[in-house]
Each structure stands twice: as structure tokens, then as C-alpha cells.
Design a protein around this motif. Structure first.
Motif, PDB file in Angstrom:
ATOM      1  N   ARG A   1       8.867  23.621  97.516  1.00  0.00           N
ATOM      2  CA  ARG A   1       8.791  22.164  97.670  1.00  0.00           C
ATOM      3  C   ARG A   1       7.462  21.630  97.132  1.00  0.00           C
ATOM      4  O   ARG A   1       7.430  20.597  96.468  1.00  0.00           O
ATOM      5  N   LEU A   2       6.386  22.351  97.406  1.00  0.00           N
ATOM      6  CA  LEU A   2       5.073  21.928  96.909  1.00  0.00           C
ATOM      7  C   LEU A   2       5.014  22.060  95.387  1.00  0.00           C
ATOM      8  O   LEU A   2       4.569  21.141  94.692  1.00  0.00           O
ATOM      9  N   GLY A   3       5.469  23.171  94.857  1.00  0.00           N
ATOM     10  CA  GLY A   3       5.438  23.397  93.412  1.00  0.00           C
ATOM     11  C   GLY A   3       6.237  22.358  92.643  1.00  0.00           C
ATOM     12  O   GLY A   3       5.863  21.981  91.529  1.00  0.00           O
ATOM     13  N   GLY A   4       7.312  21.872  93.226  1.00  0.00           N
ATOM     14  CA  GLY A   4       8.125  20.848  92.579  1.00  0.00           C
ATOM     15  C   GLY A   4       7.433  19.503  92.483  1.00  0.00           C
ATOM     16  O   GLY A   4       7.852  18.638  91.717  1.00  0.00           O
TER      17      GLY A   4
ATOM     18  N   GLY B   1       6.664  30.834  95.734  1.00  0.00           N
ATOM     19  CA  GLY B   1       7.500  29.647  95.853  1.00  0.00           C
ATOM     20  C   GLY B   1       7.012  28.515  94.970  1.00  0.00           C
ATOM     21  O   GLY B   1       7.819  27.808  94.355  1.00  0.00           O
ATOM     22  N   MET B   2       5.692  28.323  94.886  1.00  0.00           N
ATOM     23  CA  MET B   2       5.141  27.254  94.057  1.00  0.00           C
ATOM     24  C   MET B   2       5.553  27.431  92.597  1.00  0.00           C
ATOM     25  O   MET B   2       5.923  26.461  91.931  1.00  0.00           O
ATOM     26  N   ALA B   3       5.470  28.655  92.095  1.00  0.00           N
ATOM     27  CA  ALA B   3       5.838  28.911  90.696  1.00  0.00           C
ATOM     28  C   ALA B   3       7.310  28.603  90.472  1.00  0.00           C
ATOM     29  O   ALA B   3       7.685  28.008  89.453  1.00  0.00           O
ATOM     30  N   GLN B   4       8.146  28.976  91.416  1.00  0.00           N
ATOM     31  CA  GLN B   4       9.574  28.694  91.290  1.00  0.00           C
ATOM     32  C   GLN B   4       9.820  27.186  91.320  1.00  0.00           C
ATOM     33  O   GLN B   4      10.578  26.652  90.504  1.00  0.00           O
ATOM     34  N   GLY B   5       9.176  26.478  92.240  1.00  0.00           N
ATOM     35  CA  GLY B   5       9.311  25.026  92.303  1.00  0.00           C
ATOM     36  C   GLY B   5       8.758  24.333  91.068  1.00  0.00           C
ATOM     37  O   GLY B   5       9.250  23.293  90.643  1.00  0.00           O
ATOM     38  N   TRP B   6       7.731  24.905  90.463  1.00  0.00           N
ATOM     39  CA  TRP B   6       7.123  24.395  89.226  1.00  0.00           C
ATOM     40  C   TRP B   6       8.124  24.494  88.071  1.00  0.00           C
ATOM     41  O   TRP B   6       8.059  23.727  87.128  1.00  0.00           O
ATOM     42  N   GLY B   7       9.036  25.461  88.171  1.00  0.00           N
ATOM     43  CA  GLY B   7      10.048  25.633  87.135  1.00  0.00           C
ATOM     44  C   GLY B   7       9.897  26.901  86.332  1.00  0.00           C
ATOM     45  O   GLY B   7      10.565  27.087  85.316  1.00  0.00           O
TER      46      GLY B   7
ATOM     47  N   TYR C   1       2.112  31.339  84.845  1.00  0.00           N
ATOM     48  CA  TYR C   1       3.551  31.204  85.054  1.00  0.00           C
ATOM     49  C   TYR C   1       4.003  29.981  84.271  1.00  0.00           C
ATOM     50  O   TYR C   1       3.669  28.851  84.609  1.00  0.00           O
ATOM     51  N   ARG C   2       4.759  30.203  83.189  1.00  0.00           N
ATOM     52  CA  ARG C   2       5.163  29.125  82.289  1.00  0.00           C
ATOM     53  C   ARG C   2       6.546  28.603  82.641  1.00  0.00           C
ATOM     54  O   ARG C   2       7.407  29.340  83.087  1.00  0.00           O
ATOM     55  N   ARG C   3       6.708  27.318  82.399  1.00  0.00           N
ATOM     56  CA  ARG C   3       8.031  26.728  82.519  1.00  0.00           C
ATOM     57  C   ARG C   3       8.517  26.381  81.108  1.00  0.00           C
ATOM     58  O   ARG C   3       7.734  26.407  80.159  1.00  0.00           O
ATOM     59  N   PRO C   4       9.797  26.083  80.935  1.00  0.00           N
ATOM     60  CA  PRO C   4      10.356  25.886  79.595  1.00  0.00           C
ATOM     61  C   PRO C   4       9.663  24.814  78.749  1.00  0.00           C
ATOM     62  O   PRO C   4       9.657  24.911  77.534  1.00  0.00           O
TER      63      PRO C   4
END
Length: 164
Positions: free
Chosen positions: A25-28, A52-58, A74-77
């Protein structure tokens, strides 16, 4: 989950999965330029929260403690990154500045474990998360906003966690 004041949120997690969900939730909510400082002893749940933050970040990247490499990315698309810095082995703020923290904040969000070791290198405005080991499956967390951006972040986070 008492609210200490408008810029502070206290939460008690009952499991590693719950800590990860909080992190999601925070990462999002994080934006490029955001800085999150994680204080807590070994085993208090810092890396679990970052998972969790990395997952929420994308990001789909696997999250691990960066103790021996100092910074994990941790990269997102879209190319933006969540930088995960472990300052445990750093001796001074000068060492941290050599890692180019400004560039990290320009190209993504920055999460710092053991921020007390490099406090002088960090921005005054940030989100501080204090984590405490309570019992085998329980952790206490206090989210404390330092600055208007982070006060808004805590309010949005509170909405996602407890509603209302």
C-alpha cells in the motif's frame, strides 16, 4: 491502530504477510523523489516491508537485503526505480553522498535502512518508519511524516490501510 497526530500513524503487524501488504500500500503511493527512512534493529521487519513496497511500486524484481552491495535497484516497466540503500556498513554521510543519492531521488524513490548512520546526507523532508520487534510474528511500526509531501503521503496511506 491509534492515530498519534495528523502526521503520524501507528500500526501493529501480526505477520510477515501483513507487513508486506502494508508495504504494498505504501509503495503504491510513492513518487519519484520520495525518501523513506527505515529505523529498526535487525529482525524488526525492514526488508519485509521493502518487499511489499517494491511490489506496490510496480517492480517484479526479487527483494533482498542490500547489506553487502549497499544499494539494490527494483525497476518497474516505465524505467523508474525504487532504490533500497542499506547504510549499516557506511561510516559517514560523505560515504553515502559518494553513492549519488541525488541522482537516485531524481530517477526514482529512495528507501534507506539504518538512516541514522548517514543522517547528514539525507533530506530533511522524508517519511520515517520506526519498526520494533514485539514477538515472533508481531511488529510495531510508527510512520512519521517530515514535511508537507509526507504529511499528504501519511494521510493517503492511512486511507488505504484503515479507510475513513
Amino acid at each position: 491502530m491509534p492515530i498519534l497526530d495528523a502526521r503520524t500513524l501507528e500500526f501493529f503487524s501480526r505477520s510477515a504477510d501483513q507487513t508486506r501488504r502494508l508495504g504494498m500500500r505504501l509503495g503504491g503511493l510513492l513518487q519519484t523523489g520520495d525518501v523513506v527512512l527505515l529505523q529498526g534493529e535487525l529482525g524488526s521487519g525492514k526488508t519485509t516491508l521493502v518487499q511489499g513496497m517494491a511490489q506496490g511500486w510496480g517492480s517484479l524484481d526479487a527483494v533482498s537485503s542490500p547489506t553487502f552491495v549497499l544499494v539494490n535497484v527494483y525497476r518497474r516497466p516505465d524505467g523508474h526505480a525504487l532504490y533500497h540503500l542499506d547504510a549499516y556498513r557506511l561510516k559517514s554521510a560523505a560515504e553515502a553522498l559518494e553513492l549519488d543519492l541525488d541522482w537516485m531521488m531524481e530517477s526514482g524513490a529512495l528507501v534507506v535502512e539504518w538512516p541514522e548512520n548517514i543522517q547528514a546526507a539525507l533530506p530533511r523532508e522524508h517519511l520515517l518508519v520506526r519498526l520494533n520487534w514485539i514477538a515472533e510474528e508481531q511488529r510495531g511500526m510508527v510512520f512519521l511524516a517530515q514535511g508537507s509531501r509526507y504529511e499528504t503521503l501519511v494521510q493517503e496511506f492511512r486511507q488505504r490501510v484503515v479507510g475513513g
